[in-house]
Design an enzyme around this catalytic site. Sequence first.
Site, PDB file in Angstrom:
ATOM      1  CB  CYS A  70       3.548  -3.008  16.347  1.00  0.00           C
ATOM      2  SG  CYS A  70       5.249  -2.448  16.201  1.00  0.00           S
ATOM      3  CB  CYS A  75       0.142   1.221   8.693  1.00  0.00           C
ATOM      4  SG  CYS A  75       1.483   0.119   8.639  1.00  0.00           S
ATOM      5  CB  CYS A  88       0.792  -2.350  13.306  1.00  0.00           C
ATOM      6  SG  CYS A  88       1.246  -2.117  11.578  1.00  0.00           S
ATOM      7  CB  CYS A 148       2.231   7.293   3.574  1.00  0.00           C
ATOM      8  SG  CYS A 148       2.549   6.216   4.918  1.00  0.00           S
ATOM      9  CD  GLU A 153      -2.468  -1.078   2.777  1.00  0.00           C
ATOM     10  OE1 GLU A 153      -3.243  -1.990   3.037  1.00  0.00           O
ATOM     11  OE2 GLU A 153      -2.250  -0.123   3.551  1.00  0.00           O
ATOM     12  CB  CYS A 169       6.133  -5.126   9.243  1.00  0.00           C
ATOM     13  SG  CYS A 169       7.326  -4.423  10.413  1.00  0.00           S
TER      14      CYS A 169
HETATM   15  N1  SAH Z   1       7.712   0.583  10.800  1.00  0.00           N
HETATM   16  C1  SAH Z   1       7.842   1.972  10.900  1.00  0.00           C
HETATM   17  C2  SAH Z   1       7.177   2.729   9.789  1.00  0.00           C
HETATM   18  C3  SAH Z   1       5.834   2.242   9.344  1.00  0.00           C
HETATM   19  S1  SAH Z   1       4.492   2.273  10.522  1.00  0.00           S
HETATM   20  C4  SAH Z   1       7.322   2.468  12.242  1.00  0.00           C
HETATM   21  O1  SAH Z   1       6.713   1.701  12.946  1.00  0.00           O
HETATM   22  O2  SAH Z   1       7.613   3.624  12.551  1.00  0.00           O
HETATM   23  C5  SAH Z   1       3.981   3.962  10.439  1.00  0.00           C
HETATM   24  C6  SAH Z   1       3.178   4.447  11.638  1.00  0.00           C
HETATM   25  O3  SAH Z   1       1.797   4.007  11.572  1.00  0.00           O
HETATM   26  C7  SAH Z   1       3.739   3.985  12.963  1.00  0.00           C
HETATM   27  O4  SAH Z   1       3.926   5.098  13.819  1.00  0.00           O
HETATM   28  C8  SAH Z   1       2.628   3.083  13.458  1.00  0.00           C
HETATM   29  O5  SAH Z   1       2.659   2.992  14.818  1.00  0.00           O
HETATM   30  C9  SAH Z   1       1.388   3.721  12.895  1.00  0.00           C
HETATM   31  N2  SAH Z   1       0.187   2.866  12.908  1.00  0.00           N
HETATM   32  C10 SAH Z   1       0.111   1.538  12.721  1.00  0.00           C
HETATM   33  N3  SAH Z   1      -1.160   1.101  12.835  1.00  0.00           N
HETATM   34  C11 SAH Z   1      -1.911   2.195  13.121  1.00  0.00           C
HETATM   35  C12 SAH Z   1      -3.317   2.399  13.360  1.00  0.00           C
HETATM   36  N4  SAH Z   1      -4.174   1.397  13.306  1.00  0.00           N
HETATM   37  N5  SAH Z   1      -3.742   3.670  13.636  1.00  0.00           N
HETATM   38  C13 SAH Z   1      -2.865   4.703  13.632  1.00  0.00           C
HETATM   39  N6  SAH Z   1      -1.548   4.566  13.402  1.00  0.00           N
HETATM   40  C14 SAH Z   1      -1.071   3.326  13.168  1.00  0.00           C
HETATM   41 FE1  SF4 Z   2       6.048  -2.857  11.528  1.00  0.00          FE
HETATM   42 FE2  SF4 Z   2       3.613  -1.844  11.879  1.00  0.00          FE
HETATM   43 FE3  SF4 Z   2       5.296  -1.992  13.930  1.00  0.00          FE
HETATM   44 FE4  SF4 Z   2       5.776  -0.216  11.953  1.00  0.00          FE
HETATM   45  S1  SF4 Z   2       4.028  -0.209  13.368  1.00  0.00           S
HETATM   46  S2  SF4 Z   2       7.250  -1.620  12.946  1.00  0.00           S
HETATM   47  S3  SF4 Z   2       4.990  -1.401  10.188  1.00  0.00           S
HETATM   48  S4  SF4 Z   2       4.442  -3.761  12.818  1.00  0.00           S
END
Ligand code: SAH
Ligand code: SF4
Length: 353
Positions: free
Chosen positions: A120, A341, A123, A109, A91, A116
């Site tokens: 997390c 994301c 996510c 973005c 995406e 990944c």
């Molecule tokens: N892996 C890197 C970059 C990609 S994630 C990182 O984690 O920084 C980009 C951002 O989207 C991160 O700050 C993540 O915490 C956030 N994100 C993921 N899922 C989300 C959600 N459901 N609502 C809002 N932000 C989210």
């Molecule tokens: Fe990976 Fe999502 Fe965590 Fe970013 S927020 S490091 S994309 S699992």
Amino acid sequence: MTDLCDMTLPELSAWMRETHDEPPFRARQVWQWIWRKMARDFDAMTDVSLACRRRLEQSACIVWPEVETVLTSRDETTKFLLRLADGALVETVLIPSESSKGERRWTQCLSSQVGCPMGCRFCATGGDGFARNMTMSEMLGQVQVARAHLAETRPGESLRNLVFMGMGEPLLNLREVMRVLQCCNDAHGLGFSPRRITVSTCGVENGLAELGASGLAFLAVSLHAPTQEQRERIMPGAARWPLPDLIDALAAYPLKTRERITLEYLLLGDVNDSPKDARTLAKVLSKVKFKLNVIVYNPTPGSPFRAPAPDRVLAFEKELWSRHITAVLRKSMGADIDAACGQLRRRHMADVR
Ligand code: SAH
Ligand code: SF4
């Protein structure tokens, strides 16, 4: 066939010399056609001799990802689901903003991995596991698709900033990400200065110093919690690097004058959104030069987390303000098109399964 989008300018120069005996200026012409003028075939390259174009056609190609879906939100955030050559789906999202002069600008973005491995808990990308790293051609293909879309649908509006905040952890794919940054920085190519590119990481030890030394992009760090124990609960992969060590690395991170590290703090209802969390956060960050973005969680289906209550968000911000920390509250854009994301990819996969 050699994919010319997978080469930096010095690599393209060397390849054209070795395989076609062409001088560096020819490589620069081809490079400009690919990255400046978004040429998708060699016929478009009218100032390159016909003989050279024919030879290129025989040996090379210009690969763009296929656009599987484009969704535009009520707030005009535009999300693309892209299919890569091996069928993998990633995406990328275009987010609109206004400059101080009222000009419309776009921030893109970008994804850096298919899935990944960091896992997390909040996510959608993390929940769906990891397939592979993206190549330079695939990462930049996202930019080309978005530029072509803007040129077609919004003439005169430009793509201003790039942020690596899509799917994947860019520091785990740093070798390719660095080549992407070099390509973006080239004035004859895409021409994005380091001030217009941000790399976001969840906090990975390997590669952080290298990114800082390169000076090729701003740094953003997804902090999301003020203690090691809370981080372990919501981002177990990232928490393998203990929070005190991450904070030390951020305090030592090289910054230009007036530059700040962007810290992202995702507010999850009743998990990390108490006034006490805000106080601990302020204390933990005392050594770091930062600006703070507070993001309200955008719930994904099946997730154990929920968005924080509005009064909790306000109380959290007030607590920070009283400690002279300005937090910018970021709304999740494009909630109606699954813009967080990994969400759109997840829904698409569920549809086809
Ligand atoms: N892996 C890197 C970059 C990609 S994630 C990182 O984690 O920084 C980009 C951002 O989207 C991160 O700050 C993540 O915490 C956030 N994100 C993921 N899922 C989300 C959600 N459901 N609502 C809002 N932000 C989210
Ligand atoms: Fe990976 Fe999502 Fe965590 Fe970013 S927020 S490091 S994309 S699992």
